[in-house]
Design a protein around this motif. Sequence first.
Motif, PDB file in Angstrom:
ATOM      1  N   UNK A  23       0.830  -1.215   0.000  1.00 28.54           N
ATOM      2  CA  UNK A  23       0.000   0.000   0.000  1.00 28.54           C
ATOM      3  C   UNK A  23       0.865   1.267   0.000  1.00 28.54           C
ATOM      4  N   UNK A  46      -3.285   8.256   1.361  1.00 24.66           N
ATOM      5  CA  UNK A  46      -3.482   6.875   1.822  1.00 24.66           C
ATOM      6  C   UNK A  46      -4.955   6.496   1.961  1.00 24.66           C
ATOM      7  N   UNK A  79      -6.485   3.356   0.026  1.00 24.28           N
ATOM      8  CA  UNK A  79      -6.989   2.184   0.766  1.00 24.28           C
ATOM      9  C   UNK A  79      -8.415   1.847   0.342  1.00 24.28           C
ATOM     10  N   UNK A 126      -8.450   0.501  -3.233  1.00 22.71           N
ATOM     11  CA  UNK A 126      -7.938  -0.879  -3.315  1.00 22.71           C
ATOM     12  C   UNK A 126      -8.990  -1.878  -2.837  1.00 22.71           C
ATOM     13  N   UNK A 185      -5.069  -9.489  -3.168  1.00 19.90           N
ATOM     14  CA  UNK A 185      -4.087  -9.167  -2.129  1.00 19.90           C
ATOM     15  C   UNK A 185      -3.889 -10.358  -1.209  1.00 19.90           C
ATOM     16  N   UNK A 224      -1.964 -11.239   2.783  1.00 21.15           N
ATOM     17  CA  UNK A 224      -1.429 -10.596   3.984  1.00 21.15           C
ATOM     18  C   UNK A 224      -0.043 -11.148   4.253  1.00 21.15           C
ATOM     19  N   UNK A 255       3.098 -11.111   6.895  1.00 24.75           N
ATOM     20  CA  UNK A 255       3.377 -10.825   8.303  1.00 24.75           C
ATOM     21  C   UNK A 255       4.856 -11.047   8.568  1.00 24.75           C
ATOM     22  N   UNK A 301       7.278  -7.596  13.168  1.00 28.34           N
ATOM     23  CA  UNK A 301       6.149  -7.064  13.930  1.00 28.34           C
ATOM     24  C   UNK A 301       5.170  -6.320  13.040  1.00 28.34           C
ATOM     25  N   UNK A 302       5.404  -6.306  11.732  1.00 23.07           N
ATOM     26  CA  UNK A 302       4.525  -5.546  10.850  1.00 23.07           C
ATOM     27  C   UNK A 302       3.656  -6.459   9.992  1.00 23.07           C
ATOM     28  N   UNK A 303       2.407  -6.046   9.856  1.00 27.19           N
ATOM     29  CA  UNK A 303       1.462  -6.775   9.002  1.00 27.19           C
ATOM     30  C   UNK A 303       1.208  -5.900   7.782  1.00 27.19           C
ATOM     31  N   UNK A 304       1.280  -6.508   6.605  1.00 21.07           N
ATOM     32  CA  UNK A 304       1.082  -5.696   5.399  1.00 21.07           C
ATOM     33  C   UNK A 304       0.272  -6.451   4.355  1.00 21.07           C
ATOM     34  N   UNK A 305      -0.482  -5.674   3.569  1.00 20.54           N
ATOM     35  CA  UNK A 305      -1.110  -6.235   2.375  1.00 20.54           C
ATOM     36  C   UNK A 305      -0.095  -6.178   1.238  1.00 20.54           C
ATOM     37  N   UNK A 329      -0.311  -6.341  -2.855  1.00 27.73           N
ATOM     38  CA  UNK A 329      -1.303  -6.295  -3.934  1.00 27.73           C
ATOM     39  C   UNK A 329      -0.698  -6.692  -5.278  1.00 27.73           C
TER      40      UNK A 329
END
Lengths: 225, 119
Positions: free
Chosen positions: B37, B48, B52, B55, B66, B68, B70, B73-77, B79
């Motif tokens: 993103x 943003x 968002x 998307x 998309x 996910x 992980x 410690x960060x979670x992200x999509x 795409x």
Amino acid sequence: MTSIADEIICYAECVNNSDLLPLITLLVVASLLLFAFYLKTKTPIQRVSSFAGAQTSMLGAIAATFSTMECGRMLTIEVYLAYVLISTGIMLFLQGSYYRILIRHHNAKPISDIVDWADDFVNALSEDSQVYYFDLAIPKAFASGKAIFISIGMLEIFDEQELKAVLAHEAWHLRHNNKTPILRQLSLMTFTKFRPGQELELMADRFAEEIVGKGALESARAKLV
Amino acid sequence: MVKVDRINISNEGLTKFFSPIEAQIMGVLWENNEMMTAEITKMTGIPLSSVAGTLDRLVKADFAQRRVENQGKRVRYVYSATTTADNAANAITTRILDSLVDTFGAVAIENFSKYKNDK
């Protein structure tokens, strides 16, 4: 069937002849004073308290008025009582179980699947609570019942401290059983328009500031603009 | 909603079929393999919050997909486009042609032939 005009005349006569007239007058005056205070004060906690006080006093006045009625079964009383019972029942039912509907609706999953610290952090602030995440890119978080819901979009853009600020804010709502359905219900019962949301959000923000500091909350807020 | 069914003939390029933001984002996704993103936001210069929401719509309309990710410690999509730009163009034109033939029948087909011969 008794006409509405007849019922109004009956109300006036019953109240005038009742021993409860001083109490009813006192409750109405108290309600008006508290409402005036609510309009004037700027402190969130005073605004919420005075609103709740004004609504409770008005509800007391309504109850006392009804108890003075000597005109037998009256349609308006029956309709109002049915409305109060049904809306209160719905509110109490939804308060305890609505989060389960939300879990299904958003296909939410326990956040412990992807973030290991969030449940412990929230449970330290609000016991027996659980955090769920759901599939949405728009940054969004809300609380209901004993659950906090947070979108992946929010997990994506916030760092750990900012997420803690959001979770502490939502945990405040859980602790105080807020977006307080009681306040909303009082407002509905007395047919007054009020949105306590802003005050409650400010109080939740203050709590989050105490837990994680002002910086994390402000940077989280800045990212959402 | 992504409104491919609502064609705006007077618009330029992909904005005939997508909103300007949708078109910009799809352009970026078609040109790149996988994107996060933040990268899409940086490349398009779109805020943003708009990226968002758009998307979400593009994923729902099946133009983008998309997963996910992980990491740490960060979670992200992450795409990507569900199909190439050419395949998307093929799907859109087929829908439009089907619609024209459904509505105008032989006249539409005659015009396609004339158009093909002219070209």
